[in-house]
Design an enzyme around this catalytic site. Structure first.
Site, PDB file in Angstrom:
ATOM      1  N   HIS A 131      -6.462  -7.593  13.097  1.00  0.00           N
ATOM      2  CA  HIS A 131      -5.237  -6.775  13.071  1.00  0.00           C
ATOM      3  C   HIS A 131      -4.895  -6.380  14.506  1.00  0.00           C
ATOM      4  CE1 HIS A 131      -2.229  -4.311  11.162  1.00  0.00           C
ATOM      5  NE2 HIS A 131      -2.740  -3.178  11.564  1.00  0.00           N
TER       6      HIS A 131
ATOM      7  N   LYS B 171       0.843  -1.209   0.000  1.00  0.00           N
ATOM      8  CA  LYS B 171       0.000   0.000   0.000  1.00  0.00           C
ATOM      9  C   LYS B 171       0.875   1.255   0.000  1.00  0.00           C
ATOM     10  CE  LYS B 171      -0.425  -0.421   5.031  1.00  0.00           C
ATOM     11  NZ  LYS B 171      -1.267  -0.975   6.109  1.00  0.00           N
TER      12      LYS B 171
ATOM     13  N   ARG C 282       0.571 -10.907   6.584  1.00  0.00           N
ATOM     14  CA  ARG C 282       0.564  -9.660   5.804  1.00  0.00           C
ATOM     15  C   ARG C 282       1.860  -8.921   6.140  1.00  0.00           C
ATOM     16  NH1 ARG C 282      -4.404  -9.768   8.709  1.00  0.00           N
ATOM     17  NH2 ARG C 282      -3.696  -7.988   9.939  1.00  0.00           N
TER      18      ARG C 282
ATOM     19  N   TYR D 252      15.689  31.292   4.928  1.00  0.00           N
ATOM     20  CA  TYR D 252      14.529  32.097   5.330  1.00  0.00           C
ATOM     21  C   TYR D 252      14.531  32.325   6.839  1.00  0.00           C
ATOM     22  CZ  TYR D 252      12.363  31.280   0.754  1.00  0.00           C
ATOM     23  OH  TYR D 252      12.089  31.241  -0.579  1.00  0.00           O
TER      24      TYR D 252
ATOM     25  N   CYS E 221      14.274  24.890   2.697  1.00  0.00           N
ATOM     26  CA  CYS E 221      13.360  25.556   1.763  1.00  0.00           C
ATOM     27  C   CYS E 221      12.501  24.504   1.059  1.00  0.00           C
ATOM     28  CB  CYS E 221      14.140  26.347   0.720  1.00  0.00           C
ATOM     29  SG  CYS E 221      15.448  27.386   1.376  1.00  0.00           S
ATOM     30  N   MET E 222      11.642  24.948   0.155  1.00  0.00           N
ATOM     31  CA  MET E 222      10.769  24.023  -0.560  1.00  0.00           C
ATOM     32  C   MET E 222      11.587  23.064  -1.444  1.00  0.00           C
ATOM     33  SD  MET E 222       7.572  24.789  -3.120  1.00  0.00           S
ATOM     34  CE  MET E 222       6.663  25.816  -1.983  1.00  0.00           C
ATOM     35  N   ASP E 223      12.648  23.571  -2.045  1.00  0.00           N
ATOM     36  CA  ASP E 223      13.379  22.792  -3.052  1.00  0.00           C
ATOM     37  C   ASP E 223      14.862  22.603  -2.747  1.00  0.00           C
ATOM     38  OD1 ASP E 223      10.962  23.154  -4.722  1.00  0.00           O
ATOM     39  OD2 ASP E 223      11.684  25.227  -4.780  1.00  0.00           O
TER      40      ASP E 223
ATOM     41  N   ARG F 250     -10.937   0.037  14.640  1.00  0.00           N
ATOM     42  CA  ARG F 250     -10.904   0.711  13.338  1.00  0.00           C
ATOM     43  C   ARG F 250     -12.046   0.209  12.462  1.00  0.00           C
ATOM     44  NH1 ARG F 250      -5.142   0.915  10.273  1.00  0.00           N
ATOM     45  NH2 ARG F 250      -5.530  -1.310   9.983  1.00  0.00           N
TER      46      ARG F 250
END
Ligand code: PLP
Length: 372
Positions: free
Chosen positions: A170, A40, A223, A268, A314-316, A140
């Site tokens: 589970h 998953k 699993r 920043y 930073c973002m990048d 759940r």
């Protein structure tokens, strides 16, 4: 999302490690047990299809996913083994479950009644394969009483359109030292089993932690998720039963290196100021890649040496403090081995005050996955 194929930042996935983790588990499983690989969330960030293929080579005979689209992705990639969807799928998608030959979780009688209704309308040939989920204490999804399970089975037996393929539960604490709640859940599941006059093809209770630390628990299928990726399900709590091989590395390269004078600010908010002349390197990875801002102050490896991430991420991009002048293009290892040093997903998770599962899933689609 555009994938950064033309940037030096990438996740490197060792499919041999996945194969070995699976085959090591297959070797020690009780006789007659099957291993379904849990892929998953894009194989916990490792890539679902590639992980699935490596798992088959290691001896997996089926797959578990969380949602319908993940199951379809595997089928579209040519995977023909059984696939179980672990969560509830809306009955309006039953035609897709049949088309792709998928097994689905039944957690309530209402769902089953609606599904039978839908199936009768479609006038299908093939019955819908289902696994009954029992909630023994996770809170759940699933049936909570033996009576509810029995009634559900009676309903299934009154129709031709449902094939009862599995029964499962589970555990919520299989990865903990204290086993009392685990035992309570285990007893509840045994209670359910004891009132049933027949069992389906698959009875399964084991996630990775249960398989590793409670190997003789109920069932004939496990699993197997996080341990397949080489990560200890318990974090630091319990020792590994056999060495798990981490499959994921994260690498990049320095794109700029400069010497800054004392009292220069970085990033920043100017949260870091040089305290002397410092060599600062820029690494093209940021929070948009899943390299989160909270990792400020954490270290990465350059030529096997730890270098602190300085200033805000930073973002990048982010900046690191180098011990000396270093060439642009030098490899930066954010997770994995470098010249005898090692940074693990667990260490990143510790810094982020979370679990490695979450870190692996947080790596964004922008980072390419390279398989070796
Ligand atoms: C995700 C999941 C698993 C796999 O758990 P791991 O801890 O990764 O082994 C097993 N069963 C269910 C129901 C799950 O949701």
């Amino acid at each position: 999302m555009a994938v950064g194929w033309h940037r030096p930042t990438k996740l490197v996935i060792d499919t041999q490690a996945i194969k070995e983790n699976v085959s090591n588990e297959v070797k020690r499983m009780p006789q007659g047990t099957e291993l379904f690989a849990v892929v998953k969330a894009n194989g916990y960030g490792h890539g679902a299809v590639q992980t699935a293929q490596a798992a088959i080579e290691g001896g997996a005979t089926g797959f578990c996913v969380a949602i319908l689209d993940e199951a379809i992705e595997l089928r579209e990639a040519g995977i023909t083994e059984p696939i179980l969807i672990l969560s509830v799928v809306d009955v309006s998608y039953i035609d897709l479950l049949l088309k792709y030959d998928l097994s689905v979780t039944v957690a309530t009688q209402e769902w089953l009644v609606q599904a039978i209704d839908q199936l009768n309308q479609i006038k299908t040939q093939a019955p819908l394969k289902i696994h009954i989920k029992v909630d023994t204490g996770m809170g759940r999804i699933g049936f909570t009483t033996p009576i509810a399970v029995k009634q559900t089975i009676e309903l299934i037996q009154s129709t031709q359109v449902i094939a009862w393929e599995g029964l499962f539960t589970h555990f919520s604490t299989a990865d903990e030292k204290n086993t009392s709640y685990f035992e309570k859940q285990s007893e509840r599941f045994q209670e359910i089993l004891s009132v049933l006059s027949e069992l389906p093809q698959y009875v399964h209770v084991s996630n990775s932690a249960t398989a590793l630390w409670h190997p003789n628990n109920a069932g004939n299928m496990i699993r197997f998720g996080i341990a397949m990726y080489g990560l200890n399900p318990s974090g630091h709590a319990l020792p590994e039963i056999y060495p798990l091989k981490p499959a994921l590395s994260l690498v990049s390269k320095l794109i700029q290196v400069k010497e800054l004078a004392v009292n220069e600010g970085i990033g920043y908010g100017n949260t870091y100021t040089t305290t002397k002349n410092e060599w600062i390197g820029t690494v093209p990875i940021g929070y948009a890649d899943g390299w989160l801002r909270h990792l400020q102050g954490f270290s990465v490896l350059v030529n096997g040496e730890k270098c602190e991430i300085v200033g805000r991420i930073c973002m990048d991009q982010c900046m690191i403090r180098l011990p000396r002048k270093t060439n642009v293009g030098t490899t930066v290892t954010l997770i994995g081995h470098d010249h005898g040093a090692n940074i693990t997903l667990q260490m990143v998770a510790d810094k982020l005050e979370t679990i490695h599962y979450e870190v692996a899933c947080t790596f964004s689609e922008r980072m390419p996955r390279e398989y070796k």
